[in-house]
Design a protein around this motif. Sequence first.
Motif, PDB file in Angstrom:
ATOM      1  N   ALA A   1       0.834  -1.207   0.000  1.00 26.53           N
ATOM      2  CA  ALA A   1       0.000   0.000   0.000  1.00 26.53           C
ATOM      3  C   ALA A   1       0.864   1.250   0.000  1.00 26.53           C
ATOM      4  O   ALA A   1       1.825   1.361   0.754  1.00 26.53           O
ATOM      5  N   GLY A   2       0.498   2.192  -0.863  1.00 24.77           N
ATOM      6  CA  GLY A   2       1.166   3.479  -0.908  1.00 24.77           C
ATOM      7  C   GLY A   2       0.511   4.461   0.050  1.00 24.77           C
ATOM      8  O   GLY A   2      -0.402   4.120   0.798  1.00 24.77           O
ATOM      9  N   ASP A   3       0.968   5.701   0.004  1.00 26.37           N
ATOM     10  CA  ASP A   3       0.438   6.736   0.891  1.00 26.37           C
ATOM     11  C   ASP A   3      -0.919   7.276   0.441  1.00 26.37           C
ATOM     12  O   ASP A   3      -1.703   7.738   1.252  1.00 26.37           O
ATOM     13  N   ASN A   4      -1.197   7.231  -0.848  1.00 30.97           N
ATOM     14  CA  ASN A   4      -2.427   7.774  -1.387  1.00 30.97           C
ATOM     15  C   ASN A   4      -3.588   6.827  -1.063  1.00 30.97           C
ATOM     16  O   ASN A   4      -3.546   5.647  -1.395  1.00 30.97           O
ATOM     17  N   LEU A   5      -4.640   7.340  -0.429  1.00 31.47           N
ATOM     18  CA  LEU A   5      -5.774   6.504  -0.031  1.00 31.47           C
ATOM     19  C   LEU A   5      -6.552   5.938  -1.207  1.00 31.47           C
ATOM     20  O   LEU A   5      -7.276   4.954  -1.060  1.00 31.47           O
ATOM     21  N   THR A   6      -6.412   6.543  -2.383  1.00 31.60           N
ATOM     22  CA  THR A   6      -7.110   6.015  -3.550  1.00 31.60           C
ATOM     23  C   THR A   6      -6.381   4.825  -4.144  1.00 31.60           C
ATOM     24  O   THR A   6      -6.907   4.152  -5.013  1.00 31.60           O
ATOM     25  N   GLY A   7      -5.158   4.585  -3.716  1.00 30.48           N
ATOM     26  CA  GLY A   7      -4.396   3.459  -4.229  1.00 30.48           C
ATOM     27  C   GLY A   7      -3.581   3.770  -5.463  1.00 30.48           C
ATOM     28  O   GLY A   7      -3.026   2.868  -6.081  1.00 30.48           O
ATOM     29  N   GLU A   8      -3.518   5.051  -5.847  1.00 26.49           N
ATOM     30  CA  GLU A   8      -2.771   5.417  -7.060  1.00 26.49           C
ATOM     31  C   GLU A   8      -1.299   5.038  -6.996  1.00 26.49           C
ATOM     32  O   GLU A   8      -0.694   4.782  -8.028  1.00 26.49           O
ATOM     33  N   ASP A   9      -0.731   5.019  -5.809  1.00 31.69           N
ATOM     34  CA  ASP A   9       0.690   4.702  -5.692  1.00 31.69           C
ATOM     35  C   ASP A   9       0.931   3.316  -5.077  1.00 31.69           C
ATOM     36  O   ASP A   9       2.016   3.026  -4.599  1.00 31.69           O
ATOM     37  N   ASP A  10      -0.085   2.457  -5.143  1.00 34.97           N
ATOM     38  CA  ASP A  10       0.075   1.083  -4.671  1.00 34.97           C
ATOM     39  C   ASP A  10       0.995   0.314  -5.607  1.00 34.97           C
ATOM     40  O   ASP A  10       1.079   0.602  -6.801  1.00 34.97           O
ATOM     41  N   ARG A  11       1.658  -0.674  -5.054  1.00 34.50           N
ATOM     42  CA  ARG A  11       2.515  -1.576  -5.804  1.00 34.50           C
ATOM     43  C   ARG A  11       2.079  -3.004  -5.479  1.00 34.50           C
ATOM     44  O   ARG A  11       1.478  -3.261  -4.436  1.00 34.50           O
ATOM     45  N   TYR A  12       2.402  -3.925  -6.358  1.00 33.23           N
ATOM     46  CA  TYR A  12       2.151  -5.342  -6.118  1.00 33.23           C
ATOM     47  C   TYR A  12       3.456  -6.078  -6.351  1.00 33.23           C
ATOM     48  O   TYR A  12       4.083  -5.929  -7.389  1.00 33.23           O
ATOM     49  N   SER A  13       3.873  -6.860  -5.354  1.00 31.45           N
ATOM     50  CA  SER A  13       5.178  -7.494  -5.427  1.00 31.45           C
ATOM     51  C   SER A  13       5.131  -8.917  -4.879  1.00 31.45           C
ATOM     52  O   SER A  13       4.317  -9.232  -4.018  1.00 31.45           O
TER      53      SER A  13
END
Length: 150
Positions: A30-42
Motif C-alpha cells: 500500500a502506498g500513501d495515497n488513499l485512492t491506491g494510485e501509488d500502490d505496488r504489487y510485489s
Amino acid sequence: MKYLFCFLFLFYTANTFGQISFPKGFKLIAGDNLTGEDDRYSNGKYVFATYPLFRPFEDDIWKDDQFKKHVADYFGFPFYQTRDSLLWGTGKKGDVYSYVIVDKGGQGFELYSRYNDADFAHHSKWLLNTMREYRKKGKLFIFPMRVPKE
C-alpha cells in the motif's frame, strides 16, 4: 433515486470487473495515497506499479511521436508503438530493469526488478497479454482498488 442507484451499481461493477488479478504470490504494498494510485504489487523479487501520464486526447497527437517522446523522457528509455496502439519500452534505470506498457489513455503499467531473468520475461509477457485480453473483452485494465479502512 432508482436510476441513481442503477448508475452507481453499474459504475462500481464496471470498475470491479476491470480490476486485474495478479499472478500467484503477488501481494499489495500500500502506498500513501488513499485512492491506491501509488500502490505496488510485489512477490519480493518483481514489482508491478502504475503511473498516470498526461496525454492530450486528440487521436492525431497519439499517432504523433510527441507523446512517445514524452513517455521516453519520463522513463528514461525508448518506446515503441504496437499495432494495437500500445506503447512499450524496456530499459535499465540504475541497477533496476524495467518493462513498461502505456495504454492509449496515458496510463503506464510497469514491471521492475533487479533481475533480468526468465521470470522477468514471463511476467512482462503476462502483463502485455493480460492487457490485450482485457481490451479485447471491452474491460478496463486497472489495478485492484483499495478500500481504506476507517
